[in-house]
Design an enzyme around this catalytic site. Structure first.
Site, PDB file in Angstrom:
ATOM      1  N   GLU A  74       1.269  -1.089  -0.111  1.00  0.00           N
ATOM      2  CA  GLU A  74      -0.020  -0.098  -0.360  1.00  0.00           C
ATOM      3  C   GLU A  74       1.421   1.119   0.193  1.00  0.00           C
ATOM      4  O   GLU A  74       1.748   1.442   1.300  1.00  0.00           O
ATOM      5  CB  GLU A  74      -0.614   0.198   1.579  1.00  0.00           C
ATOM      6  CG  GLU A  74      -1.756  -1.269   1.337  1.00  0.00           C
ATOM      7  CD  GLU A  74      -3.201  -1.427   0.070  1.00  0.00           C
ATOM      8  OE1 GLU A  74      -2.904   0.216  -0.409  1.00  0.00           O
ATOM      9  OE2 GLU A  74      -3.598  -2.286  -0.588  1.00  0.00           O
ATOM     10  N   ARG A  84     -17.857  -1.103   5.741  1.00  0.00           N
ATOM     11  CA  ARG A  84     -18.913  -1.784   5.219  1.00  0.00           C
ATOM     12  C   ARG A  84     -19.652  -2.682   6.263  1.00  0.00           C
ATOM     13  O   ARG A  84     -20.420  -2.378   6.415  1.00  0.00           O
ATOM     14  CB  ARG A  84     -18.627  -1.929   4.338  1.00  0.00           C
ATOM     15  CG  ARG A  84     -19.685  -1.218   3.073  1.00  0.00           C
ATOM     16  CD  ARG A  84     -19.272  -1.887   1.815  1.00  0.00           C
ATOM     17  NE  ARG A  84     -17.924  -1.258   1.144  1.00  0.00           N
ATOM     18  CZ  ARG A  84     -16.785  -1.448  -0.268  1.00  0.00           C
ATOM     19  NH1 ARG A  84     -17.614  -1.974  -0.702  1.00  0.00           N
ATOM     20  NH2 ARG A  84     -15.654  -0.736  -0.395  1.00  0.00           N
ATOM     21  N   CYS A 137      -7.509  -2.207   7.951  1.00  0.00           N
ATOM     22  CA  CYS A 137      -6.088  -2.057   7.706  1.00  0.00           C
ATOM     23  C   CYS A 137      -6.277  -0.915   7.428  1.00  0.00           C
ATOM     24  O   CYS A 137      -5.116  -0.573   8.141  1.00  0.00           O
ATOM     25  CB  CYS A 137      -5.895  -2.721   6.423  1.00  0.00           C
ATOM     26  SG  CYS A 137      -6.315  -4.665   6.451  1.00  0.00           S
ATOM     27  N   HIS A 161      -1.081  -5.664   1.304  1.00  0.00           N
ATOM     28  CA  HIS A 161      -1.911  -6.575   1.590  1.00  0.00           C
ATOM     29  C   HIS A 161      -2.227  -7.683   0.413  1.00  0.00           C
ATOM     30  O   HIS A 161      -1.210  -7.841  -0.049  1.00  0.00           O
ATOM     31  CB  HIS A 161      -3.564  -6.321   0.653  1.00  0.00           C
ATOM     32  CG  HIS A 161      -4.549  -5.361   1.642  1.00  0.00           C
ATOM     33  ND1 HIS A 161      -4.456  -3.304   2.272  1.00  0.00           N
ATOM     34  CD2 HIS A 161      -5.242  -5.429   2.433  1.00  0.00           C
ATOM     35  CE1 HIS A 161      -4.950  -3.958   2.871  1.00  0.00           C
ATOM     36  NE2 HIS A 161      -6.000  -4.488   3.593  1.00  0.00           N
TER      37      HIS A 161
END
Lengths: 198, 198, 198, 198
Positions: A74, A84, A137, A161
């Site tokens: 990342e 979510r 994360c 990831h």
């Protein structure tokens, strides 16, 4: 010493690919592995304590990105939480900052380009990702970068990831996944690149 | 003896995952491996000769389905060729039958349901596929089923598609792929299920 | 007269894109619209009665293929039922033939190549599909082709899958969908191509 | 007045969905449309001049995100350029900042949550995006947010990505796309939400 973190299982999964991956790295020289709960803020607080205790030369945080096809270092952590699904303690923040008053974002201080290129050269599908999402994360990633920045600590840190492992999606075969051997090989390469920078 | 076939590389790929996969099965007991050119009709003619020569108890044809996420035993071969790219001898048939006057389709005589379920139970993403495409894979599959049917041979036969290997898409990391170890494990399981039926 | 069929909503959807699509075609000249229940076998029995009653010159069956990105005329109907979810009367057949003893498959007798090319020329994403799945859509398609074949009726018939309409996935925005105007335009083009063949 | 920007065609496309979309908004009350070249930095310089000249109350930048399935208001612009293809003047920056010494990122000051929810309620697939990529779209977005911040201008500004139009992918039917009517409706809704905030 490089501090490696992974999460526990979350959502509807019973396993977390990064937990399985790091289980074979616990006894590796020059490495320390921390398991974090998939919980907003708490995960960061635990890892900060671990950093203070162990004084690592680098922090590599790992997380599972179900549905991705490649290992994805990342590039950027952003100051927002937008969940979510609930985290493992029932939190579901929406449009809240990770750190009130913190800067909008931090870039990874890991050599993400070099890691990605070396992974590819070694036959591992890899790509720099420009979004770590807005779940735990990204939140952990932001907390750690903010802590290091606020405390003027020149410790390289970043988030990577990993996809699902094949066995996690055996019954959901339309979801992309990755072999364990290749993930372990990827982890070795990541450590080599990071160690060379220390 | 089980006759296993794979193809050579085609299109823009320099490798075929099924060739790499079967390279370690050449010396396995009770198995014979044939490499086929990715060429319409010719691939079938070569495999038919091999069947006549070796009298196998089963024929398992393998092919690479780039972009799939799972091992996919094919249920049905259809009597049509519709190529989006040229085969390895430059053929690009459109809306032509594989066998003029042949029946519309043949079902696999491999235990596709059992194979799929056993793969999943062993942690390998797998699904029955109801289309083998309209390129050389389907064409070979149809030719063999038609040959066995026309000659009243009770040899179990079928086609199984495998994804790309991770290393094939290292530079195209958005394409799904699979680990070699898991593919080899899948192949062992497929052979066990087929052998148990002989 | 061309007989057009569509299904009712099924699974977790409250609407079926083909029902919405055909609602504006009910009053079109030379066309008759039949709504079918998403139920194995019964859907075919109802449509067969309608064919016997109305003596159409062509039968165009429509179905919703949630997740597809294009209008997809189906090339082939296969003699198998394999349901992942229950139909609208609770049936969930697995590995059963649509018609016991029927041939493995039938090809569409609609001009699927011509339809696809004309759709594309008119700016509608379209592709020939070589699998209509193994749920009620394929089953209906097979039943009708088998009925026409058994009764030596030279009525052109086939099945065409349509994507979700945009509004059906507004809250599931990662699923592909299509605009209603473009679907209606596609339907006009399909009718023009089919009518020109009569 | 709301200043709307779109790009010209880039890469292998001959059209840009946002150019087609905004062509019908040029004569709308209270709106001004600017066409920008898909060129790093230059696009931002042109739009900044336009802002200085027209003194808009809000700036809504549009861009085409080929392959997306929904209208996606972007949350964040990041200070990096990483181009996989050349821009329209042959630039292909890698790991360069958009603005040397600028902050890591800026958040959109458009009401992205409200826009997204109103789009969904009106049947348009929509989602907040947390990455505008690293090509010219993100770069323009960052340049404008940085300019407004440096000059203490309280003009709401942000970037919204739109999918391909159906007609752009008619011959590439596996790529998701959207109907023009729905895109125009989306644009009307976006303007309503932004205007209500002024």
């Amino acid at each position: 010493m490089i501090l490696l973190s992974h999460f526990d299982a979350f959502g509807e999964d019973r396993e977390n690919s990064t937990e399985i991956l790091l289980s074979t790295f616990k006894t590796r020289n020059n490495v320390q592995v921390v398991k974090l709960p998939t919980v907003f803020r708490k995960s960061g607080e635990i890892l900060i304590k671990e950093i203070e205790k162990t004084k690592p030369s680098a922090v590599v945080m790992l997380g599972q990105a179900g549905g991705r096809t490649a290992v994805t270092p990342e590039k950027v952590a952003i100051n927002i939480m937008d969940a979510r699904i609930k985290d493992n303690e029932g939190n579901k923040p929406c449009d809240e900052p990770v750190v009130e008053g913190g800067p909008t974002a931090y870039f990874s201080t890991l050599p993400v380009r070099e890691i990605t290129e070396k992974l590819r050269k070694n036959g591992i599908p890899a790509a720099i990702s420009y979004t770590a999402g807005t779940f735990v994360c990204n939140s952990l990633f932001y907390q750690i970068m903010h802590y290091l920045s606020e405390n003027d600590l020149s410790i390289r840190a970043g988030f990577i990831h990993f996809p699902y492992l094949h066995r996690q999606v055996a019954e959901r075969p339309q979801i992309p996944s990755m072999g364990l051997i290749e993930m372990q090989r990827a982890m070795e390469i990541i450590l080599e690149v990071v160690e060379a920078k220390l």
